[in-house]
Design an enzyme around this catalytic site. Structure first.
Site, mmCIF file in Angstrom:
data_model
loop_
_atom_site.group_PDB
_atom_site.id
_atom_site.type_symbol
_atom_site.label_atom_id
_atom_site.label_comp_id
_atom_site.label_asym_id
_atom_site.label_seq_id
_atom_site.Cartn_x
_atom_site.Cartn_y
_atom_site.Cartn_z
ATOM 1 N N CYS A 1 25.425 32.284 5.169
ATOM 2 C CA CYS A 1 24.565 31.026 4.677
ATOM 3 C C CYS A 1 23.659 31.574 3.540
ATOM 4 O O CYS A 1 23.368 32.586 3.282
ATOM 5 C CB CYS A 1 23.684 30.380 5.739
ATOM 6 S SG CYS A 1 22.409 31.386 6.221
ATOM 7 N N GLU B 1 29.694 34.611 10.301
ATOM 8 C CA GLU B 1 28.298 33.953 9.824
ATOM 9 C C GLU B 1 28.049 34.328 8.453
ATOM 10 O O GLU B 1 28.189 35.685 8.054
ATOM 11 C CB GLU B 1 27.104 34.054 10.848
ATOM 12 C CG GLU B 1 25.944 33.461 10.237
ATOM 13 C CD GLU B 1 24.559 33.972 11.189
ATOM 14 O OE1 GLU B 1 24.710 34.153 12.259
ATOM 15 O OE2 GLU B 1 23.635 34.236 10.337
ATOM 16 N N GLU C 1 24.166 40.064 15.230
ATOM 17 C CA GLU C 1 23.412 41.060 14.679
ATOM 18 C C GLU C 1 22.931 42.003 15.451
ATOM 19 O O GLU C 1 21.431 42.198 15.589
ATOM 20 C CB GLU C 1 22.259 40.228 13.803
ATOM 21 C CG GLU C 1 22.977 39.166 13.017
ATOM 22 C CD GLU C 1 22.179 38.674 11.831
ATOM 23 O OE1 GLU C 1 20.667 38.838 11.950
ATOM 24 O OE2 GLU C 1 22.403 38.043 10.820
ATOM 25 N N ASN D 1 37.243 38.645 1.201
ATOM 26 C CA ASN D 1 37.540 38.510 2.609
ATOM 27 C C ASN D 1 39.138 38.394 3.132
ATOM 28 O O ASN D 1 39.829 39.473 3.632
ATOM 29 C CB ASN D 1 36.751 37.917 3.572
ATOM 30 C CG ASN D 1 35.196 38.172 3.404
ATOM 31 O OD1 ASN D 1 34.817 39.291 3.298
ATOM 32 N ND2 ASN D 1 34.342 37.135 3.993
#
Length: 450
Positions: free
Chosen positions: A302, A300, A202, A325
């Site tokens: 969640c 990632e 990030e 995706n």
């Protein structure tokens, strides 16, 4: 023409079906020329190859598992990485130095050691590395491990702390690049081969936890002038370097900055992305269209805000994003923590999240969430080396995607997020089979190629 049996694997809300064998249907000659309710599968249209699916083994996951009985700790690992009894994960991500899902900030060197003479991964050897080694043993030859840093050591940064953003000081760029190589060498000495690295988790987000900021240009230049050359000097040009490792809304912008620089681009395998800013599936398509030789990997995702026991929407959200995706070029997919405790941690800044398996460490029990089963419809049946193939659908009420596995088996995945059962006619090579999918359900259809 030979008829073909189609196995149907199903997970459905309001039923006991959880990756369960459902009604077998049969592909027969299309004597009527059926036009309505068709899902077409075209094997001669090929897209990307699939690396695999997996999750992250963080310190939080390893600590949580260590608080359980040996049987339940093993049950978690088997549930994910065993290809027969589990859902066949082959990918594992972990963190270089601490992340928010650690018990606190930590690094592998002593303060001020720019020569990295004190580099030592003893902290990781306590719980994380043994758990990663278990995953590797179960996944076998398909095991794919990569790692991401959340922050350099505090003394390497402009802010003098690992948390709350800040940047890498220019004078430590070379030392930080060598740090990645030290990490690779240390983990491989533990029997864990390192497939890849992301440059920074990030890279745009100033977080209250371990974080470090790079502009697109700074990340490009760090790879071009430091990390790429250092990996090559160490004899590791095989390690896959991935940039960005952040949300999809800027994935094309970041790709363009890095990939348009020929010197930087030669060191970069591809780009990693998260889901926290929305779908942006077309952004992946844009990257794949403009840079077809570069890899796309989901690194990632969640559910934030703590544990949401029993949520069915969480499973549907996972499947919706995975399918979007995949249908736009993604080659590999990695969930965040494989397991968390009853609070959604541990997390050293109370950034609690959900996970597909939640452990009650007080009562030594496990809860398998809907997301676990929905992910399994992809990871268990779409195997490493599979190729995505052509697939069309008759209605927006369904999402579909299709693959051919290395053994020739055809895999079609159908998602129904509506409140109504949806009928369909599966069509492949002039054969058809009538089926239906319940409301709020996912199906994986498996059949041999002709």
């Amino acid at each position: 023409m030979t008829t073909r049996k189609v196995r149907t694997i199903q997970t459905a809300q309001g039923t006991q079906d959880r990756l369960s064998e459902a009604l077998t249907i049969e592909l027969r000659e299309d004597t009527q020329g059926i036009e309505n309710k068709v899902i077409n599968v075209y094997e001669d249209i090929e897209f990307q190859s699939i690396i695999g699916f997996g999750g992250a083994i963080t310190e939080a996951s390893a600590v949580t598992a260590s608080k359980l009985s040996a049987a339940n700790s093993k049950r978690i690992m088997d549930a994910y990485y065993d290809p027969q009894d589990g859902i066949g994960y082959t990918i594992c991500r972990s963190h270089i130095n601490s992340c928010d899902f650690s018990l606190g900030n930590y690094t592998y060197v002593q303060d001020g050691d720019a020569e990295l003479a004190s580099f030592d991964i003893s902290h990781d050897r306590e719980l994380m590395i043994p758990y990663i080694q278990q995953a590797k043993a179960l996944a076998g030859d398909n095991f794919t491990f990569y790692a991401s840093p959340w922050s350099p050591p505090a003394w390497m940064k402009t802010t003098g702390e690992m948390n709350n953003g800040g940047k890498l000081k220019p004078e430590y760029r070379n030392a930080w690049a060598r740090y990645y190589v030290k990490y690779i060498e240390a983990y491989e000495a533990e029997g864990i081969p390192v497939w890849g690295l992301t440059v920074q988790n990030e890279a745009k987000a100033v977080q209250i936890w371990d974080s470090c900021i790079y502009t697109a240009e700074e990340e490009r230049d760090f790879v071009r002038d430091y990390l790429g050359p250092e990996l090559h000097r160490a004899g590791r040009p095989d390690v896959k370097v991935m940039i960005w490792d952040h949300n999809k809304e800027r994935v094309y912008d970041r790709a363009r900055t890095a990939f348009e620089d020929a010197e930087a681009s030669k060191y970069i395998w591809g780009i990693g992305f998260h889901w926290y800013s929305g779908d942006h599936f077309e952004a992946l398509q844009a990257v794949k269209h403009r840079y077809p030789t570069k890899g796309l990997i989901f690194t990632e995702g969640c559910h934030e805000g703590g544990v949401q026991l029993g949520s069915w929407k969480s499973g549907e959200r996972y499947a919706h994003d995975i399918m979007g995706n995949l249908n736009n070029g993604m080659e590999g997919w990695t969930d965040w923590n494989i397991v968390l405790d009853e609070q959604g941690g541990p997390n050293h800044v109370a950034n609690y999240c959900d996970a597909p398996i939640i452990a009650d460490t007080k009562n030594d029990s496990l809860t398998f969430q809907s997301s676990y089963y929905y992910i399994g419809h992809f990871s268990k049946y779409v195997r490493p080396g599979a190729v995505r193939i052509g697939c069309t659908k008759y209605t927006e009420h369904l999402q579909t995607t299709a693959f051919r596995n290395p053994d020739g088996e055809i895999v079609v995945i159908i998602l129904n997020r509506t409140d109504e059962q949806q009928p369909y006619v599966l069509r492949n090579r002039e054969q058809v089979a009538e089926g239906s999918i319940p409301a709020h359900a996912i199906q994986t259809l498996l059949f041999p190629s002709l």
